[in-house]
Design an enzyme around this catalytic site. Structure first.
Site, short mmCIF file in Angstrom:
data_model
loop_
_atom_site.label_atom_id
_atom_site.label_comp_id
_atom_site.label_asym_id
_atom_site.label_seq_id
_atom_site.Cartn_x
_atom_site.Cartn_y
_atom_site.Cartn_z
N LYS A 116 11.59 33.62 -10.69
CA LYS A 116 12.94 33.43 -10.98
C LYS A 116 13.62 32.26 -9.87
O LYS A 116 14.33 31.52 -10.28
CB LYS A 116 13.75 34.51 -11.29
CG LYS A 116 13.11 35.28 -12.37
CD LYS A 116 12.64 34.82 -13.66
CE LYS A 116 12.21 35.81 -14.77
NZ LYS A 116 11.47 34.96 -15.81
N GLU A 200 23.34 36.19 -8.25
CA GLU A 200 23.99 34.93 -8.82
C GLU A 200 25.36 35.40 -9.41
O GLU A 200 25.59 36.73 -9.52
CB GLU A 200 23.01 34.51 -9.90
CG GLU A 200 22.91 35.40 -11.10
CD GLU A 200 21.99 34.72 -12.20
OE1 GLU A 200 21.11 34.03 -11.78
OE2 GLU A 200 22.11 35.02 -13.35
N HIS A 235 20.03 44.02 -22.10
CA HIS A 235 19.17 42.66 -22.03
C HIS A 235 17.99 42.42 -23.08
O HIS A 235 17.23 41.83 -22.74
CB HIS A 235 18.66 42.38 -20.42
CG HIS A 235 19.83 42.39 -19.49
ND1 HIS A 235 20.99 41.45 -19.57
CD2 HIS A 235 20.31 43.52 -18.67
CE1 HIS A 235 21.77 41.88 -18.61
NE2 HIS A 235 21.40 42.96 -18.19
N ARG A 291 6.03 31.03 -23.38
CA ARG A 291 5.13 31.58 -24.53
C ARG A 291 5.76 31.31 -25.66
O ARG A 291 6.83 31.01 -25.77
CB ARG A 291 4.93 32.95 -24.25
CG ARG A 291 6.27 33.88 -23.77
CD ARG A 291 6.05 35.32 -23.83
NE ARG A 291 7.48 36.07 -23.27
CZ ARG A 291 8.30 36.38 -23.85
NH1 ARG A 291 8.60 35.87 -25.26
NH2 ARG A 291 9.51 36.80 -23.44
#
Length: 499
Positions: A116, A200, A235, A291
């Site tokens: 990430k 973040e 999530h 994907r």
């Protein structure tokens, strides 16, 4: 076109790939664990081979064994589906080193976008907007505290190698940071074998909007517009739709161009998704999924483009035969993930045999299922049983169609989340399109027992008594079934009926 493909997956996506291969004239080879020996993808494939016991670590995650089997049975290619080995660069490299075709992007692309922090760094260099924060992992709680002070609270701790909500913690104030860092790092290490985390800024009420991209090996990349995936739990997406109910044509074009730029920055090949957080007209890069996505059917239905077919075509070296200007959106599509979970019990998993399965049909309804009547649902795998997808001319019509389809769906033997989805279809904010990734936090009533109002109970009882009286005084019909009609009691969603 490649002549044969081994499908290194299970469930509904494996069946989707078997069907897609057959339509492309490709010989489909399935693999299965001992628990899946009678699964639909096994029964539908041209060939099927057992690769081990039920635990995925002893079957579907055995990359070396899967590659060896593919070579033994003469497969030309391997399609990983999603989950399991799909985003493991070492597996993709293993496939290519064995002289086989990997149906997906290059191993280097998977590696770059799977990290990430590396993905954020690359996107920043490509001019793709990212959520304010770090592009490198922090080494310890002290470094995290220093970074958080620069970014500003609240902050989001995220696993560098993560996904699916694992290794994530929201931190609202400095005193919470050290404990959250240790918890996120520990969870990330357990889930991904990598405990590194980065920070973040935490956005208060964003939407999750993702752009489908498709690239070939000849440098062509297009986007197939967006999907709205904001309704989530921890999530994990629950409901997806295309297009988003809030994007303007200008915003769609801008986000699409940004997604294409992101894909080009990593020489993307095949079907992939650029995920964004969208808030008040601004979009920020979240991550790239290298994907096919669970929610790909909604894009297929509004664009008319078969993404699985194009995965096979691209893997065979064929160029895209259409450009960006050829893509048109028609109507609206919604997908509900049907999982073996009890939404009234905290989405706890439900196990057992599916004793009855009644699948909805009719105009604009698609069922991508990975189970049959009699299938044994276990704790060994993801609880996704199937996906129910609808397509209609407008969003309002699609919501009505999904509500009807959910009313027709019958799954007995295990609990499913279908009743939750049915509630969502009636919820006012959803119907208005006023949703965000905080949707479930803002609507806890969707996860609570819905006790019938006393007036409804009284009306249902009265209707049932009237119908019973009518049946007692009705003469029998000669030559017809004596099966009793569905009563008003059952139609009202009362005990004994489908609510």
């Amino acid at each position: 076109m490649i002549g044969s493909v081994l499908i290194a997956n299970r469930g509904e996506i494996a069946l989707r790939l078997v069907r897609g291969a057959r339509e492309c004239g490709i010989h489909a080879i399935a693999v299965y664990s001992e628990a899946d020996r009678l699964a639909p993808h096994v029964l539908e494939a041209d060939e099927a081979y057992c690769i081990g016991p039920a635990p995925s670590s002893e079957s579907y995650l055995r990359g070396e064994a899967i590659v060896a089997l593919a070579k033994d049975v003469g497969a030309e290619a391997i399609h990983p589906g999603y989950g399991f080995l799909a985003e493991r660069a070492d597996f993709a490299r293993m496939v290519e080193d064995a002289g086989l075709v990997f149906v997906g992007p290059a191993p280097e692309t998977i590696a770059a976008m799977g990290d990430k922090t590396e993905a954020r760094r690359r996107m920043k260099e490509a001019g793709v907007p990212i959520v304010p924060g770090l592009t490198e992992a922090v080494a310890d709680p002290e470094a995290a505290e220093e970074a958080a002070a620069d970014i500003g609270f609240p902050v989001l701790l995220k696993a560098s190698a993560g996904g699916g909500g694992k290794g994530m913690r929201v931190v609202s104030e400095p005193g919470e940071l050290r404990r959250a860092f240790e918890a996120a790092s520990r969870e990330a290490l357990a889930a991904f074998g990598d405990g590194s985390v980065y920070l973040e800024r935490y956005l208060a009420r964003p939407r999750h909007v993702e752009i489908q991209v498709l690239g070939d090996a000849h440098g062509n990349v297009v986007h197939l517009a967006e999907r709205e995936c904001s309704i989530q739990r921890r999530h994990q997406k629950l409901v997806e739709e295309a297009p988003s109910p809030v994007l303007t044509d200008e915003e769609r074009a801008r986000m699409g161009e940004t997604a294409v730029r992101a894909a080009q920055a990593v020489d993307y090949r095949g079907a992939g998704t650029i995920e964004f957080l969208y808030q008040e007209g601004e979009c920020f890069f979240l991550e790239m999924n290298t994907r096919i996505q669970v929610e790909h059917p909604v894009t297929e239905l509004v664009t008319g483009i078969d993404l699985v077919e194009w995965q096979f075509r691209v893997a065979s070296g064929q160029p895209l035969d259409f450009g960006q200007d050829d893509i048109r959106l028609v109507g609206h599509s919604i997908e509900c993930r049907i999982t073996s979970e009890d939404h009234l019990g905290g989405f706890l998993p439900s196990t057992g045999a599916i004793t009855h399965l009644g699948v909805p049909t009719g105009p604009g309804v698609r069922w991508d299922g990975g189970v049959l009547q009699g299938t044994e649902v276990t704790l060994h795998y993801d609880p996704l049983l199937a996906k129910l997808i609808v397509h209609a001319a407008t969003r309002e019509a699609a919501i009505a169609r999904m509500a009807r389809a959910l009313d027709e769906l019958v799954v007995s033997g295990v609990e499913t989340c279908a009743p939750f989805h049915r509630r969502v279809m009636d919820e006012a904010d959803f119907r208005r399109g006023d949703i965000s990734i905080r949707y479930l936090d803002e609507h806890p009533e969707l996860l609570e027992e819905n006790e019938p109002e006393s007036e409804l109970i009284a009306a249902a009882v009265a209707a049932a008594l009237l119908e019973d009286d009518h049946r007692r005084h009705r003469a029998p019909r000669i030559g017809t079934s004596r099966a009793e009609p569905v009563s008003a009691w059952r139609r009202a969603g009362m005990p004994g009926g489908a609510s």
